[in-house]
Write an enzyme that holds these catalytic residues in place. Structure first.
Site, PDB file in Angstrom:
ATOM      1  N   ARG A 172     -13.136  12.054   3.980  1.00  0.00           N
ATOM      2  CA  ARG A 172     -12.248  13.039   4.421  1.00  0.00           C
ATOM      3  C   ARG A 172     -11.273  14.434   2.757  1.00  0.00           C
ATOM      4  O   ARG A 172     -10.924  15.056   2.949  1.00  0.00           O
ATOM      5  CB  ARG A 172     -10.771  12.353   4.901  1.00  0.00           C
ATOM      6  CG  ARG A 172     -11.284  12.285   6.367  1.00  0.00           C
ATOM      7  CD  ARG A 172     -10.243  10.820   6.732  1.00  0.00           C
ATOM      8  NE  ARG A 172      -8.627  10.985   6.278  1.00  0.00           N
ATOM      9  CZ  ARG A 172      -7.989  10.456   6.078  1.00  0.00           C
ATOM     10  NH1 ARG A 172      -8.264   8.843   5.809  1.00  0.00           N
ATOM     11  NH2 ARG A 172      -7.019  10.689   5.859  1.00  0.00           N
ATOM     12  N   ASP A 214     -13.584   3.477   7.533  1.00  0.00           N
ATOM     13  CA  ASP A 214     -12.564   3.839   6.860  1.00  0.00           C
ATOM     14  C   ASP A 214     -12.857   4.043   5.296  1.00  0.00           C
ATOM     15  O   ASP A 214     -12.972   5.230   4.754  1.00  0.00           O
ATOM     16  CB  ASP A 214     -11.591   2.630   6.374  1.00  0.00           C
ATOM     17  CG  ASP A 214     -10.719   3.712   5.457  1.00  0.00           C
ATOM     18  OD1 ASP A 214      -9.932   4.522   5.453  1.00  0.00           O
ATOM     19  OD2 ASP A 214     -10.818   3.172   3.869  1.00  0.00           O
ATOM     20  N   HIS A 221       0.717  -1.228   0.252  1.00  0.00           N
ATOM     21  CA  HIS A 221       0.276   0.113   0.028  1.00  0.00           C
ATOM     22  C   HIS A 221       1.112   1.075  -0.003  1.00  0.00           C
ATOM     23  O   HIS A 221       1.816   1.029   0.833  1.00  0.00           O
ATOM     24  CB  HIS A 221      -0.826   0.372   1.264  1.00  0.00           C
ATOM     25  CG  HIS A 221      -1.940   0.847   0.766  1.00  0.00           C
ATOM     26  ND1 HIS A 221      -3.359   0.605   0.983  1.00  0.00           N
ATOM     27  CD2 HIS A 221      -2.471   2.303   1.342  1.00  0.00           C
ATOM     28  CE1 HIS A 221      -4.518   1.943   0.858  1.00  0.00           C
ATOM     29  NE2 HIS A 221      -3.794   2.625   0.343  1.00  0.00           N
ATOM     30  N   SER A 275      -6.459   4.744   8.515  1.00  0.00           N
ATOM     31  CA  SER A 275      -7.385   4.547   7.120  1.00  0.00           C
ATOM     32  C   SER A 275      -6.321   3.624   6.874  1.00  0.00           C
ATOM     33  O   SER A 275      -7.239   2.490   6.470  1.00  0.00           O
ATOM     34  CB  SER A 275      -7.254   5.929   6.354  1.00  0.00           C
ATOM     35  OG  SER A 275      -7.211   4.728   5.192  1.00  0.00           O
ATOM     36  N   LYS A 310      -7.529  -1.234   6.575  1.00  0.00           N
ATOM     37  CA  LYS A 310      -7.997  -1.472   5.789  1.00  0.00           C
ATOM     38  C   LYS A 310      -7.403  -3.065   5.321  1.00  0.00           C
ATOM     39  O   LYS A 310      -6.786  -4.582   4.948  1.00  0.00           O
ATOM     40  CB  LYS A 310      -7.555  -0.934   4.353  1.00  0.00           C
ATOM     41  CG  LYS A 310      -8.331  -0.066   4.053  1.00  0.00           C
ATOM     42  CD  LYS A 310      -8.408   0.551   3.098  1.00  0.00           C
ATOM     43  CE  LYS A 310      -7.328   1.211   2.457  1.00  0.00           C
ATOM     44  NZ  LYS A 310      -7.492   3.039   2.270  1.00  0.00           N
TER      45      LYS A 310
HETATM   46  N1  URA Z   1      -3.842   5.843   1.454  1.00  0.00           N
HETATM   47  C1  URA Z   1      -5.077   5.409   2.355  1.00  0.00           C
HETATM   48  O1  URA Z   1      -6.090   4.240   2.616  1.00  0.00           O
HETATM   49  N2  URA Z   1      -5.759   6.433   3.372  1.00  0.00           N
HETATM   50  C2  URA Z   1      -4.841   7.329   3.674  1.00  0.00           C
HETATM   51  O2  URA Z   1      -6.108   8.025   4.778  1.00  0.00           O
HETATM   52  C3  URA Z   1      -4.257   7.601   3.060  1.00  0.00           C
HETATM   53  C4  URA Z   1      -3.551   7.215   2.119  1.00  0.00           C
END
Ligand code: URA
Length: 437
Positions: free
Chosen positions: A168, A161, A82, A183, A187
């Site tokens: 956001r 999220d 990620h 966040s 996930k």
């Molecule tokens: N990627 C995400 O999944 N969440 C964030 O808040 C920022 C980048």
């Protein structure tokens, strides 16, 4: 408990309890607490920040706001990756097939664009027919059969999220360490992979502009991962200029395809090799980074990584012919250069401005429900350190609306600084963070 009191407590700089955090996450997920109160709380958190305890509680509450994926039916070590978000960050598009071609199972959950940054799902939707709405069974079946599956966040996986991310995005509350860490990690924990490789961006195109903040974010996420029993490593990488040359959904897909054909931009290839090595090592396929890099280079030169991308696109309903014929990807009607106003070296590119140029062209969302234009964006002609003659193109704009093209051109010109002296080269990889007890 009342949401009003929670907002007031955070607004005054207080530390929220685990129970208060669980209360607002549960209420928001169920639709009992409205967007406007959660927006106010997000803004209070943005200004007052959260402690490590609060961040951990927020992560766990969001990870538990829906189901957790059980990936035990997938053979071998499952590795997820990620990025904290950047401009021109098409890494997953090239990296997932590279790593899968080396025999690692990539079971990944991706997101859409956020703020000035793009998202993997939007990019993948440039392939006609491609879907990331997979059932869990199909997700697992695809990983077992071809080694990759990428799904969007379903209503069942970390739904808190999903709602907060979209909120956001449009309330200017993205770039806060605790909100980003929770966040991403909620996930990742809900998605069930055994190992997690994080790409934490820093610089003018990242949410963490300062390297020290990016390092703190990396340390926080690695700690959360270790706490949850997942092998987690974070690479801190430069995002002070766009990654590669292409910015915009279909344009980035094309650059990722070129990379899998062995014709990728130097910085992008370096990042894929670095992150890919960490994924191969985490998955037990390579002893060290030299061995891992050799494996990754081999799957590019023998064409197996490109074939893996085609298999992956096909398996998720997309037209895999577009992998071999990228001219089938969405194309913009207007293609116009942005001429350099003077001669000299490109010394700086305000990177988040470049992301905003893509947004202006229609490549990102202005409200939660905006439709995006997959064909638009920019392709840089000069990167930091390159010499440009006055009148030569700094970049080429791809647009479908002349007035948006003019606005993005002007903005791009202003985002670039040109100087007589050649700037010093900055390293792309700024560090690697692992958990140490
Ligand atoms: N990627 C995400 O999944 N969440 C964030 O808040 C920022 C980048």
């Amino acid at each position: 408990m009342r949401m009003y009191d929670i907002i007031m407590k955070k607004r005054s700089g207080g530390e929220l309890t685990k129970e208060e955090i669980a209360y607002f996450i549960e209420g928001y997920t169920k639709g009992e607490i409205p967007d406007y109160q959660v927006s106010a709380l997000m803004m209070a958190i943005y200004f007052q920040k959260m402690t490590q305890q609060e961040t951990l509680a927020l992560t766990m509450a969001m990870a538990d706001s829906g189901d957790r994926l059980d990936l035990s039916e997938i053979h071998g070590v499952k590795v997820d990756k990620h990025s904290t978000g950047g401009v021109g960050d098409k890494t997953s598009l090239a990296l997932a097939p590279m790593v899968a071609a080396c025999g690692i199972s990539v079971a990944k959950m991706s997101g859409r664009g956020l703020g000035h940054t793009g998202g993997t799902i939007d990019k993948l939707e440039s392939f006609p027919g491609f879907t990331t709405s997979l059932t869990t069974d199909r997700f697992i079946e695809n990983v077992n059969r071809i080694g990759i599956a990428i799904m969007g966040q379903t209503a069942d996986l970390a739904p808190a999220d999903k709602k907060l991310y979209a909120l956001r995005d449009v309330t200017a509350t993205v770039d806060n360490l605790s909100l980003i860490a929770s966040s991403i990690m909620s996930k990742k924990l809900a998605a069930g992979a055994d190992a997690i490789v994080l790409d934490v961006k820093t610089g003018s195109g990242a949410f963490m502009k300062q390297e020290k903040d990016a390092r703190a974010l990396a340390e926080e996420m690695v700690k959360i991962g270790a706490n949850a029993g997942r092998k987690t490593v974070a690479v801190i990488s430069d995002m002070d200029q766009p990654l590669g040359y292409a910015v915009g959904n279909a344009l980035e897909v094309k650059e990722a395809i070129d990379t899998l054909k062995g014709k990728g931009p130097e910085d992008f290839v370096e990042l894929c090799l670095t992150l890919g090595s960490q994924m191969l090592m985490a998955g037990g396929k390579a002893e060290d980074s030299e061995a891992a890099e050799a494996m990754l280079k081999a799957v590019i030169s023998d064409g197996s990584a490109l074939r893996k991308l085609a298999e992956f696109v096909e398996a998720q309903g997309g037209d895999s012919q577009a992998v071999y014929h990228p001219e089938m990807l969405p194309k913009a009607a207007i293609v116009q250069p942005v001429p350099a106003p003077e001669s000299g070296y490109v010394s700086h590119i305000v990177c988040d401005e470049v992301g905003l140029c893509s947004l202006i062209l229609g490549g990102g969302r202005e409200t939660k429900d905006s439709e995006i234009d997959l064909s638009v964006g920019l392709v840089l002609c000069k990167k930091v350190g390159d010499y440009v003659e006055a009148g030569e193109p700094l970049a080429v704009i791809h647009a479908n609306d002349p007035s948006r093209a003019a606005e993005a051109s002007e903005r791009y010109r202003r985002a670039c600084s040109i100087t007589a002296e050649k700037p010093e080269k900055v390293p792309l990889i700024k560090g690697i963070v692992r958990y140490v007890q």
